[in-house]
Design a protein around this motif. Structure first.
Motif, PDB file in Angstrom:
ATOM      1  N   MET A  40       0.540  -1.252  -0.010  1.00 32.83           N
ATOM      2  CA  MET A  40      -0.038  -0.048  -0.008  1.00 32.83           C
ATOM      3  C   MET A  40       0.667   1.123   0.145  1.00 32.83           C
ATOM      4  SD  MET A  40      -3.251  -0.384  -0.121  1.00 32.83           S
ATOM      5  CE  MET A  40      -3.653   1.113   0.301  1.00 32.83           C
ATOM      6  N   THR A  41       2.031   1.130   0.453  1.00 29.14           N
ATOM      7  CA  THR A  41       3.036   2.089   0.161  1.00 29.14           C
ATOM      8  C   THR A  41       3.033   3.169  -0.865  1.00 29.14           C
ATOM      9  OG1 THR A  41       4.237   1.552   2.208  1.00 29.14           O
ATOM     10  CG2 THR A  41       5.355   3.059   0.882  1.00 29.14           C
ATOM     11  N   PRO A  42       3.432   2.664  -2.139  1.00 27.26           N
ATOM     12  CA  PRO A  42       3.677   3.641  -3.225  1.00 27.26           C
ATOM     13  C   PRO A  42       2.137   3.819  -3.561  1.00 27.26           C
ATOM     14  CG  PRO A  42       3.956   1.123  -3.627  1.00 27.26           C
ATOM     15  CD  PRO A  42       4.027   1.241  -2.158  1.00 27.26           C
ATOM     16  N   ILE A  43       0.992   2.831  -3.291  1.00 31.45           N
ATOM     17  CA  ILE A  43      -0.390   3.534  -3.572  1.00 31.45           C
ATOM     18  C   ILE A  43      -0.832   4.625  -3.036  1.00 31.45           C
ATOM     19  CG2 ILE A  43      -2.752   2.558  -3.836  1.00 31.45           C
ATOM     20  CD1 ILE A  43      -1.739  -0.369  -4.346  1.00 31.45           C
ATOM     21  N   VAL A  44      -0.499   4.728  -1.465  1.00 31.41           N
ATOM     22  CA  VAL A  44      -0.907   5.904  -0.955  1.00 31.41           C
ATOM     23  C   VAL A  44      -0.185   6.997  -1.458  1.00 31.41           C
ATOM     24  CG1 VAL A  44      -0.522   6.943   1.749  1.00 31.41           C
ATOM     25  CG2 VAL A  44      -1.821   4.695   1.236  1.00 31.41           C
ATOM     26  N   ALA A  45       0.885   7.029  -1.779  1.00 35.23           N
ATOM     27  CA  ALA A  45       1.944   7.952  -2.264  1.00 35.23           C
ATOM     28  C   ALA A  45       1.431   8.702  -3.736  1.00 35.23           C
ATOM     29  CB  ALA A  45       3.499   7.425  -2.182  1.00 35.23           C
ATOM     30  N   SER A  46       1.029   7.566  -4.365  1.00 36.68           N
ATOM     31  CA  SER A  46       0.539   7.790  -5.637  1.00 36.68           C
ATOM     32  C   SER A  46      -0.664   9.015  -5.712  1.00 36.68           C
ATOM     33  CB  SER A  46      -0.128   6.535  -6.533  1.00 36.68           C
ATOM     34  OG  SER A  46      -1.233   6.183  -5.998  1.00 36.68           O
ATOM     35  N   PHE A  47      -1.633   8.966  -4.882  1.00 38.64           N
ATOM     36  CA  PHE A  47      -2.669   9.930  -4.721  1.00 38.64           C
ATOM     37  C   PHE A  47      -2.025  11.358  -4.659  1.00 38.64           C
ATOM     38  CE2 PHE A  47      -5.013   6.218  -3.465  1.00 38.64           C
ATOM     39  CZ  PHE A  47      -6.247   6.434  -4.216  1.00 38.64           C
ATOM     40  N   PHE A  48      -1.042  11.509  -3.768  1.00 38.99           N
ATOM     41  CA  PHE A  48      -0.273  12.844  -3.537  1.00 38.99           C
ATOM     42  C   PHE A  48       0.535  13.149  -4.588  1.00 38.99           C
ATOM     43  CE2 PHE A  48      -1.237  11.071   0.830  1.00 38.99           C
ATOM     44  CZ  PHE A  48      -2.157  12.241   1.325  1.00 38.99           C
ATOM     45  N   LYS A  49       1.125  12.078  -5.188  1.00 39.48           N
ATOM     46  CA  LYS A  49       1.801  12.421  -6.475  1.00 39.48           C
ATOM     47  C   LYS A  49       1.207  12.893  -7.530  1.00 39.48           C
ATOM     48  CE  LYS A  49       5.739  12.108  -8.642  1.00 39.48           C
ATOM     49  NZ  LYS A  49       7.050  12.541  -8.265  1.00 39.48           N
ATOM     50  N   MET A  50       0.000  12.784  -7.739  1.00 42.52           N
ATOM     51  CA  MET A  50      -0.894  13.223  -8.851  1.00 42.52           C
ATOM     52  C   MET A  50      -1.293  14.669  -8.545  1.00 42.52           C
ATOM     53  SD  MET A  50      -3.197   9.995 -10.401  1.00 42.52           S
ATOM     54  CE  MET A  50      -3.941   9.344  -8.395  1.00 42.52           C
ATOM     55  N   ALA A  51      -1.371  15.054  -7.188  1.00 39.52           N
ATOM     56  CA  ALA A  51      -1.737  16.197  -6.986  1.00 39.52           C
ATOM     57  C   ALA A  51      -0.595  17.338  -7.121  1.00 39.52           C
ATOM     58  CB  ALA A  51      -2.439  16.397  -5.408  1.00 39.52           C
ATOM     59  N   LEU A  52       0.601  16.875  -6.885  1.00 36.58           N
ATOM     60  CA  LEU A  52       1.680  17.759  -6.770  1.00 36.58           C
ATOM     61  C   LEU A  52       1.792  18.775  -7.916  1.00 36.58           C
ATOM     62  CD1 LEU A  52       4.503  15.979  -5.153  1.00 36.58           C
ATOM     63  CD2 LEU A  52       3.747  17.992  -4.555  1.00 36.58           C
ATOM     64  N   PRO A 104      -4.962  -3.765  -2.030  1.00 37.98           N
ATOM     65  CA  PRO A 104      -4.126  -2.940  -2.953  1.00 37.98           C
ATOM     66  C   PRO A 104      -4.617  -2.963  -4.379  1.00 37.98           C
ATOM     67  CG  PRO A 104      -2.761  -4.215  -1.426  1.00 37.98           C
ATOM     68  CD  PRO A 104      -4.120  -4.895  -1.166  1.00 37.98           C
ATOM     69  N   GLU A 105      -5.290  -4.033  -4.721  1.00 37.30           N
ATOM     70  CA  GLU A 105      -5.687  -3.996  -6.218  1.00 37.30           C
ATOM     71  C   GLU A 105      -6.596  -3.016  -6.472  1.00 37.30           C
ATOM     72  OE1 GLU A 105      -4.908  -6.633  -4.402  1.00 37.30           O
ATOM     73  OE2 GLU A 105      -3.439  -7.972  -5.382  1.00 37.30           O
ATOM     74  N   ALA A 106      -7.672  -3.053  -5.346  1.00 32.69           N
ATOM     75  CA  ALA A 106      -8.838  -1.991  -5.655  1.00 32.69           C
ATOM     76  C   ALA A 106      -8.411  -0.513  -5.615  1.00 32.69           C
ATOM     77  CB  ALA A 106      -9.919  -2.456  -4.458  1.00 32.69           C
ATOM     78  N   MET A 107      -7.605  -0.348  -4.641  1.00 32.17           N
ATOM     79  CA  MET A 107      -7.272   0.954  -4.616  1.00 32.17           C
ATOM     80  C   MET A 107      -6.375   1.214  -5.816  1.00 32.17           C
ATOM     81  SD  MET A 107      -8.390   2.052  -1.619  1.00 32.17           S
ATOM     82  CE  MET A 107      -7.317   3.589  -1.673  1.00 32.17           C
ATOM     83  N   ALA A 108      -5.583   0.619  -6.290  1.00 31.78           N
ATOM     84  CA  ALA A 108      -4.948   0.791  -7.661  1.00 31.78           C
ATOM     85  C   ALA A 108      -5.919   1.030  -8.869  1.00 31.78           C
ATOM     86  CB  ALA A 108      -3.970  -0.709  -8.028  1.00 31.78           C
ATOM     87  N   VAL A 109      -6.951   0.395  -8.828  1.00 32.66           N
ATOM     88  CA  VAL A 109      -7.814   0.584  -9.953  1.00 32.66           C
ATOM     89  C   VAL A 109      -8.405   2.246  -9.696  1.00 32.66           C
ATOM     90  CG1 VAL A 109     -10.183   0.209 -10.815  1.00 32.66           C
ATOM     91  CG2 VAL A 109      -8.607  -1.795 -10.012  1.00 32.66           C
ATOM     92  N   ILE A 110      -8.608   2.655  -8.585  1.00 36.83           N
ATOM     93  CA  ILE A 110      -9.210   4.069  -8.253  1.00 36.83           C
ATOM     94  C   ILE A 110      -7.997   5.042  -8.643  1.00 36.83           C
ATOM     95  CG2 ILE A 110      -9.618   5.739  -6.396  1.00 36.83           C
ATOM     96  CD1 ILE A 110     -10.807   3.504  -4.967  1.00 36.83           C
ATOM     97  N   VAL A 111      -6.948   4.667  -8.593  1.00 37.18           N
ATOM     98  CA  VAL A 111      -5.626   5.630  -9.116  1.00 37.18           C
ATOM     99  C   VAL A 111      -5.608   5.562 -10.699  1.00 37.18           C
ATOM    100  CG1 VAL A 111      -3.178   5.579  -9.001  1.00 37.18           C
ATOM    101  CG2 VAL A 111      -4.209   5.047  -6.896  1.00 37.18           C
ATOM    102  N   ILE A 112      -5.859   4.512 -11.030  1.00 38.18           N
ATOM    103  CA  ILE A 112      -5.746   4.451 -12.615  1.00 38.18           C
ATOM    104  C   ILE A 112      -6.960   5.415 -13.183  1.00 38.18           C
ATOM    105  CG2 ILE A 112      -6.176   3.092 -14.403  1.00 38.18           C
ATOM    106  CD1 ILE A 112      -4.694   0.793 -13.148  1.00 38.18           C
ATOM    107  N   VAL A 113      -8.226   5.333 -12.668  1.00 35.25           N
ATOM    108  CA  VAL A 113      -9.357   6.137 -13.070  1.00 35.25           C
ATOM    109  C   VAL A 113      -8.882   7.522 -13.024  1.00 35.25           C
ATOM    110  CG1 VAL A 113     -11.683   6.728 -12.597  1.00 35.25           C
ATOM    111  CG2 VAL A 113     -10.932   4.299 -12.541  1.00 35.25           C
ATOM    112  N   ILE A 114      -8.345   8.102 -11.733  1.00 35.15           N
ATOM    113  CA  ILE A 114      -8.079   9.415 -11.610  1.00 35.15           C
ATOM    114  C   ILE A 114      -6.855   9.734 -12.565  1.00 35.15           C
ATOM    115  CG2 ILE A 114      -7.107  11.111 -10.049  1.00 35.15           C
ATOM    116  CD1 ILE A 114      -8.306   9.513  -7.720  1.00 35.15           C
ATOM    117  N   PHE A 115      -5.909   8.833 -12.847  1.00 31.51           N
ATOM    118  CA  PHE A 115      -4.705   9.171 -13.665  1.00 31.51           C
ATOM    119  C   PHE A 115      -5.188   9.238 -15.296  1.00 31.51           C
ATOM    120  CE2 PHE A 115      -2.245   6.676 -16.742  1.00 31.51           C
ATOM    121  CZ  PHE A 115      -1.074   7.413 -16.942  1.00 31.51           C
TER     122      PHE A 115
END
Length: 552
Positions: free
Chosen positions: A274-286, A533-544
């Motif tokens: 989950m560590t890089p997944i949590v970080a990815s949300f903030f990375k997209m906002a930077l 982690p897989e479910a959270m990753a899908v949310i990240v992909i949609v935002i991306f």
């Protein structure tokens, strides 16, 4: 330009330096073993590790470098945050972290020893140590630039003040101290710098005015990527996807121990994933801080009524001064202290990340592996502290090299193309193909790094044109970095496969737990679907995807 800051600003800056040094002194008592000093005891949650994971990345690159490069290259720099980061971060979380975390290694070179052999580990460890010291120097240079711009301090004094502070709290508290301060620094950066973007957008007249006052070459993400001459970075969509989105991005986010070390400090496998997944949300906002700040600086510099310009060094524009100059423009006395502290926090987080990764790789993968194999655990902790001090001293020297580079980002991407790009080919083949041999990995990695550095020198010395690498009539420094990374990856990939076909393989029973197909991944039982982690990753992909479409 020297600012006359108030005593409140001075107090904020002084309290910050005292605070981070105090953290180091306090946490020293909790770092008695190697596990504590180098991996923070492996007891962090995914949120703590995730924020530290991103904070270690948010050094000079993210703040001065990205803002300065947006001024130079336009909206294309946002690719570093989205296509150049998110897919790789998710790949690390979903596919690679189980092999890293389950093997209980201290470092990425440690994985190479288990998967291949000692010589591949030492080769990568030496290259990584060299790279982290160069990167640490960049953060020192960036800190010195801020102190010089705002306070008028001399370059030498600025660098040594910053160096001594980081050396103090990392040498005392190790990775635990670095992670603790990175969490504090993470929030300082957001609270201290987001106001720059808001005030800039207000001055220019709104969100849409920011884009309407720039030509398509500078305000689009993908629509001008078909022709290299149509965008500010002079690179095509193929160069972005192959060089940045695939090789440089995956090479950095999946193999660079600077960031991966934070995930290793997690308390269990799920937290590590989950560590890089949590970080990815903030990375997209930077980008809403740094990219917009760069665009605002560009618009103001073109408006003669705005009376705004960047600093110049020896007649050359210093693109990295864009963000400090915006802070100087918008922040009143009292708030400048917060802005300067936020910048310093970012640079110190980046430098501490590099130094804590360096002391681990030096101690375990070079000193223990080659020089002193049978010392006690306490001796290796002592060596880690010595390596911290030595690493910071060497970083001061590399800071002067960074000072002479055209911009921070050009300098950093050149370094990544030498080390991370070929290493990603080695890791990808080693982690997913069982018949890749130790000799194949060693010679492939050596060929990839050697070819990348040779291409860099050949262009710099004028032996070949950068257009030969980019396959285009247009070739900026950044485009050359992308394509050089791709060629280095490809050379490493091919040499590794060819040599592996003719050399001795490792027994399969020695590879259990290290590669796909020979490793049993523990299932996460009784865990709700949305927490996986897989479910959270899908949310990240949609935002991306939505971000790329919106800014197309």
């Amino acid at each position: 330009m020297i600012l006359h800051i108030s005593w409140i600003d001075w107090l904020i800056i002084a309290l910050y330096f005292a605070f981070v040094l105090g953290i180091g002194v306090y946490l020293k008592r909790f770092t008695g073993t190697g596990e504590d000093f180098f991996l923070a005891g492996r007891r962090n949650s995914s949120w703590v590790a995730g924020l530290a994971f991103l904070s270690a990345n948010m050094g000079a690159l993210e703040l001065l470098g990205m803002t300065g490069n947006t001024f130079k290259y336009g909206m294309f720099v946002a690719h570093f945050y989205w296509v150049g980061a998110i897919p790789a971060m998710l790949f690390l979380a979903i596919y690679m972290m189980p092999f890293y975390y389950s093997s209980k290694i201290h470092s990425v070179p440690g994985y190479l020893k288990l998967r291949f052999d000692e010589k591949t580990r030492v080769l990568n460890a030496i290259a990584f140590a060299f790279m982290t010291l160069l990167m640490s120097g960049i953060n020192l240079y960036a800190m010195a630039l801020v102190l010089r711009t705002f306070l008028g301090w001399h370059w030498d004094v600025s660098m040594w003040v910053s160096a001594v502070t980081v050396a103090g709290y990392v040498a005392l508290g190790g990775l635990l101290s670095a992670i603790f301060t990175e969490i504090v620094q993470f929030f300082l950066i957001w609270f201290g710098l987001f106001l720059v973007t808001i005030l800039g957008v207000v001055e220019i007249g709104g969100w849409h005015q920011v884009f309407s006052r720039l030509e398509p070459a500078m305000n689009a993400l993908w629509s001008t990527s078909a022709n290299a001459g149509s965008n500010g970075m002079h690179v095509t969509w193929m160069g972005i996807i192959l060089g940045l989105g695939f090789v440089l991005s995956f090479g950095y986010w999946t193999t660079d121990f600077l960031v991966v070390q934070r995930a290793f400090s997690s308390k269990d496998l799920r937290s590590a994933r989950m560590t890089p997944i949590v970080a990815s949300f903030f990375k997209m906002a930077l980008p809403f801080i740094v990219i917009f700040a760069g665009l605002i600086a560009l618009i103001l510099s073109r408006d003669p009524n705005a009376h705004f310009s960047l600093l110049q060094e020896g007649g050359r524009i210093n693109y990295d001064s864009a963000l400090p100059m915006l802070i100087a423009r918008y922040y009143p006395q009292g708030l400048i202290g917060l802005g300067v502290t936020a910048l310093l926090a970012g640079f110190m987080a980046g430098q501490a990340g590099n130094i804590s990764a360096f002391n681990t790789v030096w101690t375990y993968d070079i000193y223990k592996s080659v020089i002193n194999k049978n010392a006690s655990d306490s001796h290796y902790v002592w060596m880690g502290r010595v390596a911290t001090i030595a690493g910071v001293v060497i970083s001061v020297g590399t800071a002067y090299w960074a000072k002479a580079a055209p911009s921070i980002m050009d300098y950093m991407q050149a370094i990544f193309s030498w080390v991370n790009a070929p290493l990603f080919a080695t890791m990808l083949l080693g982690m997913f193909i069982v018949w890749i041999t130790p000799s194949g990995a060693f010679w492939g990695l050596l060929a990839g790094m050697g070819s990348s550095f040779s291409m860099f020198l050949a262009v710099k010395l004028g032996w070949i044109s950068a257009t030969l690498l980019t396959l285009s009539d247009n070739a900026s420094d950044m485009a050359a970095n992308f394509w050089r990374a791709w060629w280095a990856w490809l050379i490493c990939f091919i040499v590794t496969i060819v040599v592996s076909l003719f050399t001795k393989r490792k027994p399969r029973d020695e590879l259990i737990g290290l590669i796909k197909g020979l490793t049993t991944i523990e299932k996460e039982k009784n865990l709700p679907f949305y927490k996986k982690p897989e479910a959270m990753a899908v949310i990240v992909i949609v935002i991306f995807v939505l971000l790329n479409i919106y800014f197309w």
